[in-house]
Design a protein around this motif. Structure first.
Motif, mmCIF file in Angstrom:
data_model
loop_
_atom_site.group_PDB
_atom_site.id
_atom_site.type_symbol
_atom_site.label_atom_id
_atom_site.label_comp_id
_atom_site.label_asym_id
_atom_site.label_seq_id
_atom_site.Cartn_x
_atom_site.Cartn_y
_atom_site.Cartn_z
ATOM 1 N N GLY A 98 0.794 -1.221 0.000
ATOM 2 C CA GLY A 98 0.000 0.000 0.000
ATOM 3 C C GLY A 98 0.817 1.257 0.000
ATOM 4 O O GLY A 98 0.301 2.332 0.268
ATOM 5 N N LEU A 99 2.114 1.160 -0.294
ATOM 6 C CA LEU A 99 2.924 2.372 -0.401
ATOM 7 C C LEU A 99 2.602 3.017 -1.742
ATOM 8 O O LEU A 99 2.899 2.462 -2.791
ATOM 9 N N ASP A 100 1.976 4.188 -1.680
ATOM 10 C CA ASP A 100 1.463 4.774 -2.917
ATOM 11 C C ASP A 100 2.568 5.382 -3.769
ATOM 12 O O ASP A 100 2.334 5.732 -4.921
ATOM 13 N N VAL A 101 3.771 5.532 -3.208
ATOM 14 C CA VAL A 101 4.835 6.217 -3.939
ATOM 15 C C VAL A 101 5.974 5.262 -4.248
ATOM 16 O O VAL A 101 7.103 5.682 -4.397
ATOM 17 N N VAL B 261 9.041 6.119 -6.369
ATOM 18 C CA VAL B 261 9.756 7.318 -5.906
ATOM 19 C C VAL B 261 10.512 7.002 -4.616
ATOM 20 O O VAL B 261 11.598 7.524 -4.378
ATOM 21 N N TYR B 262 9.920 6.116 -3.796
ATOM 22 C CA TYR B 262 10.610 5.693 -2.572
ATOM 23 C C TYR B 262 11.930 5.014 -2.915
ATOM 24 O O TYR B 262 12.978 5.318 -2.323
ATOM 25 N N PHE C 192 13.669 5.366 -5.588
ATOM 26 C CA PHE C 192 14.534 6.417 -6.129
ATOM 27 C C PHE C 192 15.168 7.218 -4.987
ATOM 28 O O PHE C 192 16.364 7.506 -4.994
ATOM 29 N N ALA C 193 14.354 7.546 -3.966
ATOM 30 C CA ALA C 193 14.839 8.359 -2.845
ATOM 31 C C ALA C 193 15.893 7.608 -2.057
ATOM 32 O O ALA C 193 16.969 8.141 -1.760
ATOM 33 N N SER D 161 19.121 7.320 -3.791
ATOM 34 C CA SER D 161 19.941 8.531 -3.843
ATOM 35 C C SER D 161 20.692 8.759 -2.537
ATOM 36 O O SER D 161 21.594 9.591 -2.480
ATOM 37 N N ILE D 162 20.335 8.023 -1.472
ATOM 38 C CA ILE D 162 21.082 8.145 -0.211
ATOM 39 C C ILE D 162 22.437 7.447 -0.332
ATOM 40 O O ILE D 162 23.390 7.796 0.365
ATOM 41 N N GLU E 127 21.262 10.094 -12.223
ATOM 42 C CA GLU E 127 19.925 10.037 -11.631
ATOM 43 C C GLU E 127 18.894 10.649 -12.566
ATOM 44 O O GLU E 127 17.725 10.280 -12.533
ATOM 45 N N LEU F 59 2.288 5.230 -9.571
ATOM 46 C CA LEU F 59 3.654 5.173 -9.055
ATOM 47 C C LEU F 59 3.907 3.870 -8.324
ATOM 48 O O LEU F 59 5.020 3.596 -7.911
ATOM 49 N N ARG F 60 2.845 3.064 -8.126
ATOM 50 C CA ARG F 60 3.012 1.837 -7.345
ATOM 51 C C ARG F 60 3.583 0.745 -8.218
ATOM 52 O O ARG F 60 3.086 0.483 -9.306
ATOM 53 N N GLN G 167 3.056 10.633 2.191
ATOM 54 C CA GLN G 167 4.110 9.800 1.621
ATOM 55 C C GLN G 167 4.920 10.540 0.568
ATOM 56 O O GLN G 167 6.149 10.495 0.567
ATOM 57 N N VAL H 263 9.071 11.317 0.579
ATOM 58 C CA VAL H 263 10.095 10.834 -0.356
ATOM 59 C C VAL H 263 10.631 11.976 -1.202
ATOM 60 O O VAL H 263 11.814 11.986 -1.554
ATOM 61 N N VAL I 46 13.384 13.631 0.642
ATOM 62 C CA VAL I 46 14.628 12.864 0.594
ATOM 63 C C VAL I 46 15.279 12.988 -0.782
ATOM 64 O O VAL I 46 16.483 13.231 -0.889
ATOM 65 N N VAL I 47 14.478 12.851 -1.849
ATOM 66 C CA VAL I 47 15.061 12.902 -3.199
ATOM 67 C C VAL I 47 15.692 14.261 -3.451
ATOM 68 O O VAL I 47 16.857 14.366 -3.841
ATOM 69 N N VAL J 17 -1.406 10.206 -4.084
ATOM 70 C CA VAL J 17 -0.464 10.937 -4.929
ATOM 71 C C VAL J 17 -1.184 11.496 -6.149
ATOM 72 O O VAL J 17 -0.948 12.637 -6.564
#
Lengths: 409, 258
Positions: free
Chosen positions: A125-128, A131-132, A134-135, A138-139, A171, A188-189, B105, B109, B112-113, B194
């Motif tokens: 159920g993580l809607d992003v 992008v998560y 990707f984030a 990038s760490i 990136e 995005l899911r 959410q 993110v 962070v990005v 989103v």
């Protein structure tokens, strides 16, 4: 209720981390065997069961390597910045593992009364989702940059600088490749991106070959695999940003790098090769019974293995880029190609798609995608010179000067 | 003045004093006292926070908020710029965690990005190249330490005063501070929140998004112009003499001595 959710999440986390660590260890062995095969050597085939003479194709090698890494002395050189020196591998390792929390393996209905279907992903159920990933990806650059700076060693620092510039640059094409898929799937899911490919039966690689190419190259660069491994060029920089590391901290860096490749392979499969879907084999419903769900996991892992093998073979197939070539590939080739793919796709969705229906829609879209690929490929190859000159510029073009000198004596 | 303000006003003043002592100054004296004062202020403010949500959520909130505040304080008070950047990254991760805790959410993110993944890495890059160990005087002093501490006091004071008045209203006429179920279902608990966010941004706020995009484009062109401004874009017929005299190791053909 919340207890059960917690328990479910914990079980998934244990399975994912255990699986990843084992996979990383044995993929290293596989990579060494593949490298040996390509170079006409035998590769590591000796280590088997300890204290006996039984060799099981070298399957003991990863365990021996791991034990050696763990039992090595925990040594910190005197000239390093201790805090950042320890922080860097941990940060990179954690970021590389946390990334897999959003990788979906499908959903299973166990068929027990009163049980909801279980999504085979740590964070359902993580809607992003994308992008998560990707984030968190990038760490990873922090590990490289901090490790290289804390080492207080110029070779490590060069490696870190190169790597940071490379990761930041690539990136952008990576994001453009993802955007094309997101635009086509409307979500995005990651599970919905896979679902949309399964329902139509048309994988994104068929309709967006240009986006796939851009994403593939960027994923290679983000994973730091061979044509792009300028951060740790052994001939120039000893070991790059992990020159000063040893023991378990070095292992964390190496495993994190490997996990980046694993993550890139999973993303390639999920975004462009239909995830768990295979025609006539896995069906296309979002939730499957236990047998089909297992089959889907097997299909996903098989595709993943093929992509990983491609990564390994590519490693011994291309020479390393020069740094200016690397940068011009990112900014002058991949960025425009990614934009062309994105704009073409947007035009198609806004003006083209409503005019077609049924199978015609996909056939026209695929033809359009391949025409776009060939056209932009031709334009790129005709515009970009085959070889580039990185000698220092001396006012008037150096070539002019040379011809004058050749004529004067 | 109600009871919670009686705690919060001294806490904020104490925190400002602590931060002022903690900021990089010529002398190292007073840093311990400053740290103690800031910690005491943090504890005082935390003791007055209202309970929203269950124990788990509240505990998570305390942990993440504490990490965020402490790393923000470290980011402004340490002397080594690289440490400051790393603590600032921690602050950003904490902020993203707070967003995530509230169900935002995408905001989490995106923080962070954009900040941790791109902007701060560029900072770190420049810091490491410029003055690695923070020996320069301008890196070790905080400019206008008193003014920034006072500005922080004013900001936190206004925020706490408004929250205090909200809590006073709450005490006078009890109603829940938490949003209603319907608001949540339409907002952050929406399965496709989103998409809802995108509709909001590219619908009513389209102009603002466009203006932001144009601003970024202008900044990009400006940066390119600054970079390109230093040297001629085409090889001129009379190059600067200094360039010509430099020995070049990379030339393939030896130059005949003149």
């Amino acid at each position: 209720m919340s207890m059960w959710i917690l328990l479910e999440a914990l079980i998934k986390i244990f399975v994912i981390i255990g699986g990843l660590m084992t996979a990383a260890a044995y993929l290293v062995l596989l990579e060494r065997r593949v490298a040996a095969w390509i170079q006409d050597r035998r590769g590591p085939n000796r280590v088997g069961i300890p204290l006996t003479n039984i060799r099981i194709f070298g399957l003991g090698q990863p365990i021996a390597d791991g034990v050696k890494f763990i039992f090595k002395e925990e040594f910190i050189p005197g000239h390093v910045n201790r805090w950042l020196y320890v922080l860097a591998p941990s940060a990179m390792f954690v970021a590389a593992i946390v990334l897999f929390a959003a990788v979906p393996f499908g959903a299973v209905d166990l068929g027990i009364e009163g049980w909801e279907p279980i999504a085979l992903v740590v964070m359902p159920g993580l809607d992003v989702g994308i992008v998560y990933i990707f984030a968190v990806g990038s760490i990873a650059v922090y590990g490289v940059v901090l490790g290289s700076w804390a080492s207080n060693n110029k070779y490590a620092f060069f490696g870190g600088m190169r790597s940071a510039a490379q990761l930041i640059s690539y990136e952008i094409p990576l994001g453009l490749g993802i955007l094309g898929v997101v635009l086509a799937s409307g979500s995005l899911r990651l599970d919905e991106i896979v679902q949309s490919q399964a329902e139509t039966g048309v994988w994104n690689v068929f309709t967006q070959p240009l986006g796939f190419l851009v994403f593939l190259v960027a994923a290679f660069a983000e994973a730091g695999r061979l044509p792009f491994d300028l951060a740790e060029t052994e001939q120039e920089l000893v070991g790059g940003y992990h020159t000063e590391y040893s023991g378990i901290k070095l292992m964390m860096f190496l495993v994190a790098e490997y996990l980046h490749m694993v993550a890139a392979s999973f993303l390639i499969v999920l975004l462009f090769f239909g995830g768990w879907h295979f025609w006539g084999l896995t069906g296309s419903e979002p939730v499957a019974g236990i047998g089909v769900a297992l089959l889907r996991v097997v299909v996903l892992l098989a595709k993943f293995m093929l992509v990983v093998l491609f990564f390994m073979v590519a490693r011994w197939s291309w020479p390393r880029f020069r740094f200016d070539q690397l940068m011009s590939l990112a900014w002058k080739v991949m960025l425009p190609l990614g934009l062309v793919n994105l704009v073409g796709l947007a035009f198609w969705i806004e003006y083209g798609r409503p005019r077609f229906s049924g199978a015609n829609e996909w056939i026209v879209m695929a033809i359009g995608g391949w025409v776009l690929l060939v056209a932009s490929w031709l334009v790129t190859t005709l515009l970009v010179p085959a070889a580039s000159d990185n000698r220092p510029r001396l006012g008037p073009a150096a070539a002019d000067l040379d011809t004058k000198e050749a004529a004067s004596p | 003045m109600n009871q919670s303000l009686q705690t919060i006003v001294p806490a904020v003043l104490l925190g400002a004093l602590g931060m002022w002592l903690l900021l990089p100054r010529p002398s190292l004296r007073g840093r311990m006292a400053g740290g103690a004062a800031a910690a005491a202020a943090l504890g005082l403010i935390a003791s007055r926070l209202p309970m929203i949500g269950g124990m788990t959520v509240q505990g998570l909130f305390y942990v993440i908020a504490g990490v965020t505040i402490v790393s923000a304080a470290a980011a402004v008070s340490l002397r080594n710029p690289v440490y400051c950047a790393v603590w600032f990254a921690m602050t950003l991760l904490g902020t993203a965690g707070l967003f995530l805790l509230q169900g935002a959410q995408f905001l989490a993110v995106a923080t962070v990005v954009v900040y941790a993944g791109a902007i701060l890495v560029t900072f770190l890059f420049v810091l490491m190249l410029a003055e690695p160990s923070g020996r320069a005087v301008y890196d070790r002093l905080s400019w206008e330490g008193l003014l920034s501490a006072v500005a922080g006091v004013v900001l936190i004071g206004i925020l706490t005063a408004s929250i205090g008045s909200m809590m006073a209203e709450e005490a006078a006429a009890p109603r829940s501070l938490a949003p209603s179920e319907a608001e949540l279902a339409a907002g952050v608990l929406n399965e496709r929140h989103v998409a809802a966010l995108g509709r909001e941004m590219f619908g009513p706020h389209l102009i603002a998004v466009q203006v932001g995009g144009v601003l970024l484009l202008a900044a990009l062109i400006g940066a390119a112009a600054i970079v390109a401004g230093g040297r001629p874009t085409q090889p001129s017929s009379s190059p600067p003499a200094s360039n010509m005299k430099e020995p070049s190791a990379n030339r393939t053909r030896p130059i005949t001595p003149e």
